[in-house]
Design a protein around this motif. Structure first.
Motif, PDB file in Angstrom:
ATOM      1  N   TYR A  26       0.852  -1.192   0.000  1.00 21.67           N
ATOM      2  CA  TYR A  26       0.000   0.000   0.000  1.00 21.67           C
ATOM      3  C   TYR A  26       0.886   1.240   0.000  1.00 21.67           C
ATOM      4  O   TYR A  26       1.859   1.327   0.760  1.00 21.67           O
ATOM      5  CB  TYR A  26      -0.912   0.026   1.233  1.00 21.67           C
ATOM      6  CG  TYR A  26      -1.829  -1.172   1.323  1.00 21.67           C
ATOM      7  CD1 TYR A  26      -3.125  -1.124   0.824  1.00 21.67           C
ATOM      8  CD2 TYR A  26      -1.395  -2.363   1.911  1.00 21.67           C
ATOM      9  CE1 TYR A  26      -3.971  -2.231   0.896  1.00 21.67           C
ATOM     10  CE2 TYR A  26      -2.229  -3.475   1.986  1.00 21.67           C
ATOM     11  CZ  TYR A  26      -3.501  -3.399   1.475  1.00 21.67           C
ATOM     12  OH  TYR A  26      -4.324  -4.493   1.549  1.00 21.67           O
ATOM     13  N   THR A  27       0.559   2.182  -0.858  1.00 23.99           N
ATOM     14  CA  THR A  27       1.288   3.449  -0.891  1.00 23.99           C
ATOM     15  C   THR A  27       0.402   4.639  -0.512  1.00 23.99           C
ATOM     16  O   THR A  27       0.908   5.737  -0.303  1.00 23.99           O
ATOM     17  CB  THR A  27       1.886   3.699  -2.299  1.00 23.99           C
ATOM     18  OG1 THR A  27       0.835   3.645  -3.272  1.00 23.99           O
ATOM     19  CG2 THR A  27       2.935   2.643  -2.621  1.00 23.99           C
ATOM     20  N   SER A  28      -0.889   4.423  -0.437  1.00 24.05           N
ATOM     21  CA  SER A  28      -1.803   5.471   0.008  1.00 24.05           C
ATOM     22  C   SER A  28      -1.992   5.308   1.515  1.00 24.05           C
ATOM     23  O   SER A  28      -2.632   4.356   1.973  1.00 24.05           O
ATOM     24  CB  SER A  28      -3.148   5.356  -0.728  1.00 24.05           C
ATOM     25  OG  SER A  28      -4.046   6.341  -0.271  1.00 24.05           O
ATOM     26  N   ARG A  54       2.724   7.156   8.308  1.00 27.08           N
ATOM     27  CA  ARG A  54       2.874   8.454   7.632  1.00 27.08           C
ATOM     28  C   ARG A  54       3.783   9.395   8.421  1.00 27.08           C
ATOM     29  O   ARG A  54       4.497  10.227   7.840  1.00 27.08           O
ATOM     30  CB  ARG A  54       1.489   9.093   7.452  1.00 27.08           C
ATOM     31  CG  ARG A  54       1.470  10.324   6.541  1.00 27.08           C
ATOM     32  CD  ARG A  54       0.050  10.852   6.461  1.00 27.08           C
ATOM     33  NE  ARG A  54      -0.035  12.023   5.606  1.00 27.08           N
ATOM     34  CZ  ARG A  54      -0.453  12.009   4.345  1.00 27.08           C
ATOM     35  NH1 ARG A  54      -0.832  10.857   3.810  1.00 27.08           N
ATOM     36  NH2 ARG A  54      -0.519  13.115   3.633  1.00 27.08           N
TER      37      ARG A  54
END
Length: 341
Positions: A52-54, A62
């Motif tokens: 996952y990059t989102s 984050r």
């Protein structure tokens, strides 16, 4: 609770090939910058890794290292631009590409004997963490390994509670049916001043689960345990033979009651000491006596305690009330006829 065991750094080094470093803007001769988006590798239900990059705001993934634009340091393969006459295996780099890789998942099956399951014995979802290895830029060189972090199960990237709506939509409880007293078959309805036993189909009084949901490494269920039963009773008297109307709730089972649970047609089982005649109204739990001729509509309401089960961790949910279809019975009088001559 630690939901997963860690994946040792050495075992993860072969997950990707070495990155080829591309120098960013000259910043005074320091290590080149390799730009890139953060990646989160999460175990799925079959043991593989989803990438996952989102990453939602507020997530540890984050903010780790100082924020979304924070840089990490590591190495990359290639020639050092400061020593072009020497071919080197690796050179220092900076990067914004943080890589988080989940360790080996520990499979925790849902309890087999749900009828004796005690949700209070499970770890709280709020206390559960999942463990990730942290890398900078790639996983090829050991110098890129930056240690381990424990991430809360309720982190916005992992939070299984986002699936609660789907779980409730997949909750298929056994239908309730109001028990039909024997007199209905014998006389075509209930009988004035003859106590009616209020019960449901026995198979419905049991612990039940929703369909399973699988989400970002979680196996999810709602576990529903029956804790209460009552009945709404609405009696409309025959206007030609008036008697007091009745509209109310007749209590039957609560968490403090100790009714035996077994393979019975009805639950709770009709007691042997139920009188043939009684005063109108409800004179004991699970019983209602018609005051006169007319019609009565009865609806069963079963209350379940609901537990959100997430791979062994638990979180209580509000009680859930499950109702039967309303059933209407005619209420009549038995007339004694002297057949002696």
């Amino acid at each position: 609770m630690r939901l997963t065991s860690v994946l040792v750094a050495a075992a993860a080094l072969g997950l990707s090939s070495a990155s080829v470093a591309h120098a960013g803007p000259d910043d005074g001769g320091g290590p080149p910058l390799i730009p890139g988006a953060r990646q989160v590798h999460i175990r799925n239900s079959s043991g593989g890794l989803g990438v996952y990059t989102s990453i939602p705001s507020g997530s540890t993934f984050r903010t780790h290292g100082g924020g979304a634009a924070a840089e990490c340091t590591g190495v990359a393969a290639g020639d050092d631009p400061d020593t072009l006459d020497i071919v080197e295996d690796q050179r220092p780099i900076r990067s914004t590409k943080w890589i988080f890789i989940e360790g080996v998942a520990v499979v925790i099956p849902i309890p087999v004997d749900l009828d004796v399951y005690d949700p209070s014995s499970g770890p709280s979802l709020d206390d559960t963490v999942r463990t990730f290895s942290v890398y900078c830029a790639d996983t090829f060189f050991s110098s890129n390994f930056k240690g381990f972090i424990d991430v809360a199960a309720t982190d916005p990237m992992l939070d299984p509670r986002t699936q609660l709506t789907d779980l409730y939509n997949g909750l298929e409880l056994e239908a309730l049916a109001v028990y039909e007293n024997k007199v209905v078959g014998e006389w075509g309805g209930l009988v004035v001043r003859n106590p009616a036993w209020l019960a449901i189909n026995g198979s419905a009084w049991r612990t039940q689960t929703s369909n399973a949901q699988y989400y970002r490494g979680w196996e999810l269920y709602l576990i529903t345990q029956p804790v209460g039963l009552d009945f709404t009773v609405d009696f409309v008297p025959d206007p030609d033979r008036p008697s007091p109307p009745f509209s109310g709730v007749v209590p039957c089972i609560s968490t403090d009651d100790d009714f035996p649970v077994g393979e019975t047609i009805e639950f709770p089982q009709r007691p042997s000491d139920l009188a043939d005649f009684a005063e109108p109204g409800s004179n004991r739990a699970c019983e209602w006596t018609p005051p006169g001729p007319g019609e009565v509509t009865i609806t069963a309401r079963q209350t379940f305690a609901v537990t959100f089960w997430a791979s062994g961790s638990v979180e209580p949910q509000p009680d859930y009330v499950w109702t039967s279809e309303p059933v209407t019975f005619r209420v009549g009088e038995l007339v004694a006829v002297n057949v002696n001559e």
